[in-house]
Design a protein around this motif. Structure first.
Motif, mmCIF file in Angstrom:
data_model
loop_
_atom_site.group_PDB
_atom_site.id
_atom_site.type_symbol
_atom_site.label_atom_id
_atom_site.label_comp_id
_atom_site.label_asym_id
_atom_site.label_seq_id
_atom_site.Cartn_x
_atom_site.Cartn_y
_atom_site.Cartn_z
ATOM 1 N N PHE A 182 66.235 79.195 43.150
ATOM 2 C CA PHE A 182 65.800 80.596 43.057
ATOM 3 C C PHE A 182 66.785 81.557 43.705
ATOM 4 C CE2 PHE A 182 61.410 78.581 42.775
ATOM 5 C CZ PHE A 182 61.483 78.539 41.393
ATOM 6 N N LEU A 183 67.939 81.045 44.059
ATOM 7 C CA LEU A 183 69.036 81.888 44.557
ATOM 8 C C LEU A 183 68.594 82.712 45.765
ATOM 9 C CD1 LEU A 183 70.232 83.214 41.053
ATOM 10 C CD2 LEU A 183 71.045 81.194 42.273
ATOM 11 N N ARG A 184 67.717 82.095 46.525
ATOM 12 C CA ARG A 184 67.124 82.784 47.670
ATOM 13 C C ARG A 184 68.182 83.276 48.666
ATOM 14 N NH1 ARG A 184 61.848 82.381 48.162
ATOM 15 N NH2 ARG A 184 61.639 80.466 46.996
ATOM 16 N N PHE A 185 69.263 82.492 48.775
ATOM 17 C CA PHE A 185 70.263 82.828 49.792
ATOM 18 C C PHE A 185 71.554 83.397 49.195
ATOM 19 C CE2 PHE A 185 67.761 79.184 51.495
ATOM 20 C CZ PHE A 185 67.076 79.901 52.456
ATOM 21 N N LEU A 186 71.464 83.842 47.962
ATOM 22 C CA LEU A 186 72.679 84.302 47.265
ATOM 23 C C LEU A 186 73.434 85.371 48.061
ATOM 24 C CD1 LEU A 186 74.317 84.184 44.559
ATOM 25 C CD2 LEU A 186 72.942 86.105 43.804
ATOM 26 N N ARG A 187 72.706 86.386 48.493
ATOM 27 C CA ARG A 187 73.393 87.476 49.197
ATOM 28 C C ARG A 187 73.856 87.040 50.597
ATOM 29 N NH1 ARG A 187 73.346 92.200 46.355
ATOM 30 N NH2 ARG A 187 71.880 92.234 44.600
ATOM 31 N N GLU A 188 73.089 86.151 51.205
ATOM 32 C CA GLU A 188 73.534 85.618 52.502
ATOM 33 C C GLU A 188 74.833 84.833 52.346
ATOM 34 O OE1 GLU A 188 69.079 84.682 53.949
ATOM 35 O OE2 GLU A 188 70.614 83.477 54.918
ATOM 36 N N ARG A 227 79.214 81.045 34.641
ATOM 37 C CA ARG A 227 77.883 81.589 34.930
ATOM 38 C C ARG A 227 77.887 82.316 36.281
ATOM 39 N NH1 ARG A 227 74.187 84.616 34.380
ATOM 40 N NH2 ARG A 227 72.143 84.141 35.244
ATOM 41 N N ILE A 228 78.588 81.780 37.244
ATOM 42 C CA ILE A 228 78.641 82.445 38.551
ATOM 43 C C ILE A 228 79.349 83.794 38.441
ATOM 44 C CG2 ILE A 228 79.731 82.302 40.842
ATOM 45 C CD1 ILE A 228 78.849 79.350 40.884
ATOM 46 N N LEU A 246 74.837 91.525 39.310
ATOM 47 C CA LEU A 246 73.964 91.641 40.497
ATOM 48 C C LEU A 246 73.378 93.034 40.686
ATOM 49 C CD1 LEU A 246 75.462 89.720 43.556
ATOM 50 C CD2 LEU A 246 73.167 89.513 42.571
ATOM 51 N N SER A 247 74.150 94.036 40.344
ATOM 52 C CA SER A 247 73.684 95.403 40.617
ATOM 53 C C SER A 247 72.486 95.789 39.743
ATOM 54 C CB SER A 247 74.825 96.393 40.396
ATOM 55 O OG SER A 247 75.283 96.271 39.067
#
Lengths: 128, 246
Positions: A65-71, A98-99, A106-107
């Motif tokens: 779930f990409l919970r830590f993507l921004r971290e 994909r990345i 993201l925006s």
């Protein structure tokens, strides 16, 4: 045998109380379908059950779930690393293409797509 | 009133206490299958001895809040659990201003953080089944502690909050919670203290008596039943009126 997409499509339509044809591989799980944190929790449990992954659903939660993507992006900044390369290390089940897409998208909001769930399931070799 | 139940499998954390054993007996009579946890061999033997007449109608499992990995061994893949009753609680009777920060930190780690791990694990199983009922057995000491019970009360209150929020978050998915705060019961770790001061204590309780384990266990069984499904994310006080007045 039901394929991975169809299985995920059925799970999402049941959890979110939507028609299956509202879910395609390109659908954004949060942005388009409006999945909330409770839905994602239920989705993790359902994926674990449906695909008999043997993984703990907590792990699925954290990874997919990409919970830590921004971290992770902040960590990359602090370590002087490129975002894309660092995220590839953290999310080995996504392709570099994909990345790159995720970073450029993201925006516009949460980037998780149904196809990402499929890639995760396949990469973890837990598909039916 | 005949109680009816939506599930069958019940996990009793801290199952070697007298209340846990009494509750397990009632569960079996009601058609449920309890699993009683123990944290040492003495606890296991106590359960096996007390439950000997109903051998085969229950099982036991090791679980210790001090050992967070023990939660993983509680559940094999595919195991089901529809009911959780949580009696587990470590003891730390200490004045708040006393020395020693390590045991205090460890106490909260075990009784709050590790409990949270168990609750999350069980809740996920229940979420998969779209049904689950959890009863946390707290204490009136959570809100009316005596001297030396500050850490106990704080851990209980923190755990109550976790259970309460779980019912708030998952109630719509069929997973609900109740927190029970019993008052003075003639059993458990306070038994000696209570027996030594029974007369004074009973004077303070409006119903003029201690609670007995049977009535507390019956109350818990009721809260697990279909009749009580409307109770969710709430605290119920069972103390004969002890904490209602000054």
């Amino acid at each position: 045998m039901v394929d991975t997409f169809t299985n995920i499509q059925e799970i999402l339509s049941e959890i979110l109380d939507i028609e299956p044809d509202e879910v395609s591989e390109d659908t954004y799980v949060i942005r388009d379908l409006g999945a909330e944190s409770i839905d994602l929790l239920e989705l993790a449990v359902a994926l674990n059950t449906a695909f008999k992954s043997g993984l703990k659903s907590e792990i699925i939660d954290d990874e997919i779930f990409l919970r830590f993507l921004r971290e992770y992006m902040t960590e990359a900044d602090q370590a002087g690393k490129e975002h894309a390369g660092y995220l590839k290390e953290k999310y080995p089940f996504f392709s570099e293409t994909r990345i790159d897409e995720m970073l450029s998208d993201l925006s516009s909001g949460p980037v998780l797509k149904v196809s990402d769930l499929i890639d995760y399931i396949h990469s973890r070799s837990i598909a039916v | 009133m005949k109680l009816e139940f939506s599930g069958k499998h019940a996990l009793i954390l801290g199952g070697s206490c007298e209340l846990g054993i009494t509750l397990a007996g009632l569960m079996i009579k009601a058609g449920l299958f309890p699993v009683l946890t123990f944290r040492n061999e003495a606890g296991r033997k106590k359960i096996v001895t007390a439950m000997e007449p109903v051998d085969g109608s229950y099982s036991t499992a090791f679980f210790d809040l001090a050992d967070p990995d023990s939660v993983d061994s509680l559940f094999q893949s595919g195991d089901s659990v529809e009911y959780l009753v949580d009696f587990a609680q470590g003891d730390l009777e200490r004045l708040v201003a006393s020395h020693g920060s390590t045991d205090k930190g460890k106490y909260f780690e075990e009784n709050v953080a590790n409990r949270t791990k168990v609750i999350a694990h069980v809740a996920r199983i229940m979420l998969g089944n779209q049904f689950g009922r959890l009863v946390f057995v707290s204490s009136t000491a959570a809100v009316r502690p005596n001297h030396g019970q500050g850490f106990y009360a704080a851990a209980k209150l923190a755990s109550e909050a976790i259970y309460k929020n779980l019912g708030l978050e998952l109630g719509g998915r069929g997973v609900t919670t109740v927190i029970l705060r019993p008052g003075y019961i003639d059993t458990g770790r306070a038994k000696k203290f209570i027996q030594s001061k029974e007369k004074e204590i009973c004077e303070r309780v409006p119903i003029k008596r201690l609670l007995v384990s049977g009535e507390v266990a019956e109350t818990i069984l009721f809260f697990l039943s279909k009749s009580a499904e409307g109770f969710n994310a709430t605290e119920i006080t069972l103390d004969g009126g002890l904490t209602a007045g000054k």
